[in-house]
Design a protein around this motif. Structure first.
Motif, PDB file in Angstrom:
ATOM      1  N   VAL A  79      -0.969  -2.722  16.630  1.00  0.00           N
ATOM      2  CA  VAL A  79      -0.521  -1.473  17.248  1.00  0.00           C
ATOM      3  C   VAL A  79      -1.255  -1.236  18.559  1.00  0.00           C
ATOM      4  O   VAL A  79      -0.653  -0.880  19.579  1.00  0.00           O
ATOM      5  CB  VAL A  79      -0.731  -0.291  16.275  1.00  0.00           C
ATOM      6  N   LYS A  80      -2.559  -1.444  18.549  1.00  0.00           N
ATOM      7  CA  LYS A  80      -3.358  -1.219  19.753  1.00  0.00           C
ATOM      8  C   LYS A  80      -2.964  -2.189  20.869  1.00  0.00           C
ATOM      9  O   LYS A  80      -2.763  -1.774  22.026  1.00  0.00           O
ATOM     10  CB  LYS A  80      -4.849  -1.389  19.426  1.00  0.00           C
ATOM     11  N   ASN A  81      -2.816  -3.449  20.545  1.00  0.00           N
ATOM     12  CA  ASN A  81      -2.568  -4.461  21.569  1.00  0.00           C
ATOM     13  C   ASN A  81      -1.152  -4.403  22.140  1.00  0.00           C
ATOM     14  O   ASN A  81      -0.950  -4.632  23.327  1.00  0.00           O
ATOM     15  CB  ASN A  81      -2.826  -5.858  20.996  1.00  0.00           C
ATOM     16  N   VAL A  82      -0.189  -4.105  21.292  1.00  0.00           N
ATOM     17  CA  VAL A  82       1.205  -4.142  21.744  1.00  0.00           C
ATOM     18  C   VAL A  82       1.618  -2.844  22.431  1.00  0.00           C
ATOM     19  O   VAL A  82       2.313  -2.875  23.455  1.00  0.00           O
ATOM     20  CB  VAL A  82       2.151  -4.428  20.558  1.00  0.00           C
ATOM     21  N   PHE A  83       1.163  -1.703  21.917  1.00  0.00           N
ATOM     22  CA  PHE A  83       1.698  -0.431  22.389  1.00  0.00           C
ATOM     23  C   PHE A  83       0.740   0.351  23.281  1.00  0.00           C
ATOM     24  O   PHE A  83       1.048   1.472  23.675  1.00  0.00           O
ATOM     25  CB  PHE A  83       2.084   0.437  21.183  1.00  0.00           C
ATOM     26  N   SER A  84      -0.400  -0.236  23.620  1.00  0.00           N
ATOM     27  CA  SER A  84      -1.417   0.512  24.367  1.00  0.00           C
ATOM     28  C   SER A  84      -0.997   0.870  25.782  1.00  0.00           C
ATOM     29  O   SER A  84      -1.546   1.797  26.381  1.00  0.00           O
ATOM     30  CB  SER A  84      -2.729  -0.287  24.409  1.00  0.00           C
ATOM     31  N   GLY A  85      -0.027   0.158  26.348  1.00  0.00           N
ATOM     32  CA  GLY A  85       0.374   0.442  27.729  1.00  0.00           C
ATOM     33  C   GLY A  85       1.402   1.541  27.870  1.00  0.00           C
ATOM     34  O   GLY A  85       1.789   1.906  28.986  1.00  0.00           O
ATOM     35  N   VAL A  93       1.197   7.409  16.954  1.00  0.00           N
ATOM     36  CA  VAL A  93       0.871   6.545  15.823  1.00  0.00           C
ATOM     37  C   VAL A  93       0.494   7.431  14.650  1.00  0.00           C
ATOM     38  O   VAL A  93      -0.374   8.306  14.774  1.00  0.00           O
ATOM     39  CB  VAL A  93      -0.291   5.587  16.153  1.00  0.00           C
ATOM     40  N   GLN A  94       1.153   7.199  13.528  1.00  0.00           N
ATOM     41  CA  GLN A  94       0.870   7.975  12.324  1.00  0.00           C
ATOM     42  C   GLN A  94       0.391   7.037  11.221  1.00  0.00           C
ATOM     43  O   GLN A  94       1.120   6.157  10.781  1.00  0.00           O
ATOM     44  CB  GLN A  94       2.122   8.728  11.857  1.00  0.00           C
ATOM     45  N   ALA A  95      -0.853   7.208  10.809  1.00  0.00           N
ATOM     46  CA  ALA A  95      -1.414   6.398   9.726  1.00  0.00           C
ATOM     47  C   ALA A  95      -1.279   7.162   8.415  1.00  0.00           C
ATOM     48  O   ALA A  95      -1.512   8.380   8.364  1.00  0.00           O
ATOM     49  CB  ALA A  95      -2.878   6.076  10.003  1.00  0.00           C
ATOM     50  N   PHE A  96      -0.911   6.451   7.368  1.00  0.00           N
ATOM     51  CA  PHE A  96      -0.770   7.071   6.053  1.00  0.00           C
ATOM     52  C   PHE A  96      -1.831   6.506   5.113  1.00  0.00           C
ATOM     53  O   PHE A  96      -1.850   5.312   4.832  1.00  0.00           O
ATOM     54  CB  PHE A  96       0.627   6.822   5.491  1.00  0.00           C
ATOM     55  N   LYS A  97      -2.696   7.388   4.683  1.00  0.00           N
ATOM     56  CA  LYS A  97      -3.746   7.022   3.737  1.00  0.00           C
ATOM     57  C   LYS A  97      -3.304   7.375   2.324  1.00  0.00           C
ATOM     58  O   LYS A  97      -2.151   7.701   2.075  1.00  0.00           O
ATOM     59  CB  LYS A  97      -5.038   7.754   4.097  1.00  0.00           C
ATOM     60  N   LYS A  98      -4.232   7.335   1.401  1.00  0.00           N
ATOM     61  CA  LYS A  98      -3.962   7.758   0.026  1.00  0.00           C
ATOM     62  C   LYS A  98      -3.489   9.203   0.042  1.00  0.00           C
ATOM     63  O   LYS A  98      -4.088  10.046   0.716  1.00  0.00           O
ATOM     64  CB  LYS A  98      -5.233   7.623  -0.811  1.00  0.00           C
ATOM     65  N   PRO A  99      -2.401   9.538  -0.651  1.00  0.00           N
ATOM     66  CA  PRO A  99      -1.862  10.903  -0.610  1.00  0.00           C
ATOM     67  C   PRO A  99      -2.903  11.954  -1.002  1.00  0.00           C
ATOM     68  O   PRO A  99      -3.657  11.781  -1.958  1.00  0.00           O
ATOM     69  CB  PRO A  99      -0.716  10.868  -1.622  1.00  0.00           C
ATOM     70  N   ALA A 100      -2.927  13.029  -0.230  1.00  0.00           N
ATOM     71  CA  ALA A 100      -3.813  14.150  -0.532  1.00  0.00           C
ATOM     72  C   ALA A 100      -3.188  15.015  -1.619  1.00  0.00           C
ATOM     73  O   ALA A 100      -2.020  14.853  -1.978  1.00  0.00           O
ATOM     74  CB  ALA A 100      -4.062  14.972   0.729  1.00  0.00           C
ATOM     75  N   GLU A 101      -3.964  15.950  -2.127  1.00  0.00           N
ATOM     76  CA  GLU A 101      -3.488  16.810  -3.218  1.00  0.00           C
ATOM     77  C   GLU A 101      -2.215  17.554  -2.825  1.00  0.00           C
ATOM     78  O   GLU A 101      -1.273  17.655  -3.613  1.00  0.00           O
ATOM     79  CB  GLU A 101      -4.595  17.801  -3.599  1.00  0.00           C
ATOM     80  N   GLU A 102      -2.189  18.093  -1.611  1.00  0.00           N
ATOM     81  CA  GLU A 102      -1.003  18.828  -1.149  1.00  0.00           C
ATOM     82  C   GLU A 102       0.218  17.913  -1.086  1.00  0.00           C
ATOM     83  O   GLU A 102       1.326  18.321  -1.436  1.00  0.00           O
ATOM     84  CB  GLU A 102      -1.279  19.437   0.231  1.00  0.00           C
ATOM     85  N   GLU A 103       0.007  16.689  -0.653  1.00  0.00           N
ATOM     86  CA  GLU A 103       1.118  15.736  -0.550  1.00  0.00           C
ATOM     87  C   GLU A 103       1.628  15.343  -1.934  1.00  0.00           C
ATOM     88  O   GLU A 103       2.838  15.188  -2.145  1.00  0.00           O
ATOM     89  CB  GLU A 103       0.666  14.509   0.239  1.00  0.00           C
ATOM     90  N   ILE A 124       5.024   5.104  15.504  1.00  0.00           N
ATOM     91  CA  ILE A 124       4.582   3.911  14.788  1.00  0.00           C
ATOM     92  C   ILE A 124       3.955   4.353  13.477  1.00  0.00           C
ATOM     93  O   ILE A 124       2.985   5.121  13.477  1.00  0.00           O
ATOM     94  CB  ILE A 124       3.530   3.103  15.589  1.00  0.00           C
ATOM     95  N   PHE A 125       4.499   3.897  12.372  1.00  0.00           N
ATOM     96  CA  PHE A 125       3.890   4.155  11.073  1.00  0.00           C
ATOM     97  C   PHE A 125       2.935   3.013  10.741  1.00  0.00           C
ATOM     98  O   PHE A 125       3.363   1.872  10.546  1.00  0.00           O
ATOM     99  CB  PHE A 125       4.949   4.244   9.967  1.00  0.00           C
ATOM    100  N   ASN A 126       1.639   3.318  10.677  1.00  0.00           N
ATOM    101  CA  ASN A 126       0.630   2.357  10.256  1.00  0.00           C
ATOM    102  C   ASN A 126       0.439   2.568   8.748  1.00  0.00           C
ATOM    103  O   ASN A 126      -0.233   3.494   8.327  1.00  0.00           O
ATOM    104  CB  ASN A 126      -0.673   2.607  11.024  1.00  0.00           C
TER     105      ASN A 126
END
Length: 273
Positions: A79-85, A93-103, A124-126
């Motif tokens: 993501v950094k190398n391709v879309f940085s320009g 860029v949206q990163a999805f981690k382990k779902p939080a309690e609200e989610e 971009i979904f990471n």
């Protein structure tokens, strides 16, 4: 998808065998090496940047890029190398981690839907909604009927997005188990990379075969004409980035975009002192 990149395109309905795919091949850029790829990468970055300008200015299309991989597969670096320009105004860029309690208190797509792109935008979904199928299946977090149902819901969700005007590109960065071992050991050996190491990665690594089977099935069953998957050899980081950049350039060119037409004559405008 036609041309050299077709080899990475997962045709709808085709079975997938990740174990038979060479994760270190470089067929599309056969004559290029790690020492000579930069000029090509720079050219593709410029093309992508210019295409994104038109995407933003026209404010007609929406582009969603889904990036999935095993741990250390190179999601962040790609993501950094391709879309940085690209102009930050037009990309997120949206990163999805382990779902939080609200989610977890909502349906599994609730946290996803609010981050899809608007007109003129690229997101971009990471990691993505596919984590809620793959992880649930492999780690047996819920009964099998849950991930099977979610797989169907994802197909319907992506169809809705596409039919409403979103162009979807899904990328699986495919590394070998040996390459993952090297990258994990590199993180352990470098104090500056310790923060990237998670001991839980090792438990996932022990389930490598299960993850491969899960990815094979979900990619095969969710690669559609409206939301295609590409499986990209990712052991060579520079090659991975070139292929992703070329896929994105081709995708944006395929939208046949143009700058908005003006309704006034620039020659008639005089800017006062």
């Amino acid at each position: 998808m036609k041309g050299p990149l077709e080899r990475y395109f997962v045709k709808p309905g085709d079975a997938l065998d990740l174990g038979k795919m060479d994760t270190s091949e470089k067929t599309v850029f056969e004559s290029v090496t790690k020492d000579s790829y930069l000029p090509i990468a720079d050219r593709l970055k410029v093309e992508l940047r210019e295409l994104q300008k038109v995407l933003y200015a026209q404010s007609k299309h929406r582009v969603l890029v889904v990036v999935q991989a095993m741990d250390t597969g190179g999601k962040d670096g790609c993501v950094k190398n391709v879309f940085s320009g690209i102009d930050p105004q037009g990309i997120r860029v949206q990163a999805f981690k382990k779902p939080a309690e609200e989610e977890l208190a909502h349906d599994f797509l609730w946290r996803i839907h609010q981050h899809v792109p608007r007109n003129g935008g690229m997101v971009i979904f990471n990691r993505s909604h596919y984590e809620d199928i793959i992880a649930v299946r492999v780690k047996k977090l819920f009964p099998d009927e849950v991930w099977k149902r979610r797989q169907r819901h994802v197909l319907e969700f992506e169809r809705m997005l596409a039919e409403e005007g979103t162009t979807i590109v899904k990328l699986f960065l495919h590394i070998s188990k040996d390459e993952q071992k090297k990258r994990l050991e590199s993180r352990l050996a470098n104090p500056a990379k310790h923060w990237k190491f998670n001991p839980d990665d090792l438990s996932d690594r022990a389930r490598w075969a299960d993850f491969m089977k899960a990815y094979e099935e979900v990619i095969s069953k969710t690669s559609t004409d409206l939301a295609p998957w590409y499986v990209i050899p990712a052991d060579r980081k520079w090659y991975r980035d070139l292929v992703v950049a070329q896929i994105m350039v081709n995708t944006l060119k395929g939208l046949n975009m143009e700058y908005p037409k003006i309704t006034w004559d620039p020659k008639s405008i005089v800017v006062g002192d």
